[in-house]
Design an enzyme around this catalytic site. Structure first.
Site: not given
Length: 602
Positions: A268, A353, A381
């Site tokens: 990253k 979720e 969600r």
């Protein structure tokens, strides 16, 4: 930008220029940063091996799509990324034909690829869907639902697993990489097919196990066993920054004409040393100084998120049965402070979720008081779980919905516009909203006392400081903040209260202001009382109009058989809201105080 036919050295130069452009623009405008820097070489490989004008390029979440935008005729326009009227920070088909699908929420890409692959087969076309998905997105169950069907159908799909944080399983260095390449190579695949055919046609059923022991032994020391068992071929891990290796591997994967996962290890923030590595605060950034990485801070006010975090921490200290979760957003929701203080009572369950909601439902049944802290847009969600696992059993779960209302630069996939609408019709659900920092603190203490599920909404950024003294919540009770000398009544809900106050200050008349506080149960008594004094009502709430706050008020008036009230709603119209600076977005919607005051008397 045409890159096909370029040498590896030329592609490396392109990668360097792309990184320079991303760093320059994002440092000035803000945006998703470390994930997109880490995916530059992988994106170049996709564009080199596949045809973006034909093959569906599907970016999961699309946090990492900036290099793709720069490669598809948006180099100059990239200056407008995430700005109002400019490029979207995510893939968006009406922005470019190179963007196959809208993205913004995670873990949808492989399902999209399965649908695309089915369509391509039915059309008898020579196209291959290619997916880029991050390891974080692999934590959501939808991914495995898609892989399960894909492994059964065996349709050609190439999935690039951009692994920039964790290993799916621990690889065994060069040996693992070498064996993975062997498993995916043409010779091995041809050999395996011949062996399978020979076994089926010539050998007794009982000897199949022995005949395949060598192949199984090789696979077991590679990190792709999970995917192989699901029927998905696996290559990797490869170096996600080695352009030559990426191109060679993607060519192999494309030629296999079956579902393949290419596992690429990346860093990253690659190319900007300060951001390289597992630094969550470099994922999405505001403007910063390139030289030292210092962020350019715009506000010194406490954010609603920080107030919530502090208040919940105090509540957890006070009550030992307070527990909670967030879904892959610990710092974004402020729950990181709770996880640090109480690691056995607060959890980050990753991008899950549905699991977050259902697991907390069980904890509520066991006598705990769960606080589920999720952005409004992401709570969508878990809609079925809110109904099926929480509300049917009337369990006292608290849903704390951060980023309610307009969220600014993330745009239409992230706007917190719909939580009131989809929660209001669920039986047993209590809906209320604070108007400022003090009432946000009070709302958590009140939520703790409830024996039913409830949902609290609060905005991104900071509440405005108001002159009205904060009072405690009482179930289903609104609060009249001030009387007026006209026939008008301004009704605010949550952050809409400050908007009502701002508009009232700009108006020439002295207008009454009501903090509705609760949408469910709504305060019918105060509505009935106020209907005798005020007959023109104006509703302020940063939420969708259809099924929203004004709708709830009109339903209550209908039940009370009150017909003399004219109601005007200043909620969002029936449309998805574009990205951009929040003030500019509100101005485009006609929702700034200076615009609304002109509409009051129309």
């Amino acid at each position: 930008m045409e890159i096909k036919g370029k040498s590896v050295e030329e592609l490396e130069e392109v990668a360097s220029k792309i990184r320079e452009r991303i760093i320059d623009v994002v440092s000035r405008k803000g945006g998703h940063f470390s994930s997109t820097l880490g995916a530059v070489e992988l994106t170049l490989g996709m564009h080199y091996v596949f045809d973006v004008n034909s093959d569906p390029f599907i970016f999961d979440v699309s946090h990492q799509c900036y290099a793709h935008k720069l490669l598809t005729n948006r180099w100059e326009e990239f200056e407008t990324i995430r700005q109002f009227g400019g490029l979207c920070g995510f893939t968006k088909p009406n922005e470019s034909n190179a963007d196959y699908f809208v993205a913004g929420h995670s873990s949808t890409s492989i399902s999209l690829a399965v649908g695309a692959a089915k369509s391509i087969k039915l059309k008898n076309q020579d196209r291959v869907p290619v997916v880029m998905i991050g390891d974080g997105s692999m934590s959501a169950g939808m991914v495995y639902e898609a892989l399960n069907e894909l492994g059964d159908l065996k349709l050609p799909v190439v999935i690039i697993l951009n692994d920039n944080e964790m290993s799916i399983a621990k690889p065994i260095g060069a040996i693992s990489k070498y064996l993975s390449k062997i498993l995916a190579g043409k010779f091995y695949q041809s050999f395996k097919a011949r062996v399978d055919k020979f076994i089926r046609n010539n050998m007794p059923e009982g000897t199949t196990y022995l005949a395949k022991r060598l192949e199984s032994s090789i696979k077991l020391i590679t990190p792709g066993i999970l995917f192989e068992e699901m029927g998905i071929d696996y290559i990797g891990p490869i170096d996600g920054h080695d352009i030559e290796e990426i191109i060679d591997t993607l060519n192999i994967a494309k030629s296999m004409q079956k579902p393949v996962i290419v596992h690429a290890k990346t860093v990253k923030g690659k190319g900007y040393k300060i951001a390289e590595g597992q630094h969550e605060h470099w994922h999405g950034v505001g403007p910063f100084n390139v030289e030292d990485g210092e962020f350019i801070k715009k506000s010194t006010q406490k954010s609603a998120t920080s107030v919530y975090s502090y208040s919940l921490l105090n509540l957890a200290k006070k009550y030992e049965n307070v527990v909670g979760v967030t879904a892959a957003m610990p710092s974004g929701t402020g729950v990181d402070k709770l996880i640090e203080a109480y690691p056995n009572r607060f959890w980050d369950v990753a991008i899950a979720e549905q699991h977050a909601v259902t697991s907390m439902a069980a904890m509520a049944k066991e006598g705990f008081k769960p606080f589920i802290t999720i952005y409004s847009t992401f709570l969508q969600r878990g809609f079925d779980q809110i109904i099926h696992d929480v509300s049917i059993m009337n369990l006292p779960v608290v849903f704390a919905m951060d980023r309610a209302g307009i969220v600014g630069n993330d745009g239409e996939t992230h706007q917190g516009a719909f939580d009131i609408n989809f929660l209001r019709f669920i039986p047993n659900m209590i809906l209320f909203a604070p108007r400022d920092n003090e009432t946000l603190e009070n709302s958590l203490e009140f939520a703790y006392t409830l024996s039913s599920p409830c949902a609290i909404r609060y905005p991104r950024g900071s509440f405005k400081e108001l002159d009205f003294k904060a009072t405690n919540f009482e179930l289903g009770k609104a609060e009249l903040l001030k009387d007026g000398n006209s026939n008008k009544l301004f009704i605010g809900y949550g952050n809409g209260v400050s908007k009502a106050i701002d508009v009232e200050k700009l108006h020439e008349e002295d207008i009454a202001i009501l903090d509705l506080r609760f949408i469910k149960p709504i305060d019918k008594n105060i509505l009935k009382t106020l209907s005798d004094k005020y007959d023109s009502w104006y509703v302020f709430s940063d939420s969708q109009k259809q099924g929203g706050v004004a709708s709830a008020i009109m339903e209550a008036l209908s039940e009370l058989e009150i017909t003399n009230i004219n109601i005007k709603s200043f909620e969002y119209e029936d449309s998805f809201i574009e990205h951009g600076d929040t003030t500019k977005v509100e101005e485009s919607l006609g929702l700034l105080a200076k615009q609304l005051v002109l509409l009051v008397d129309k």
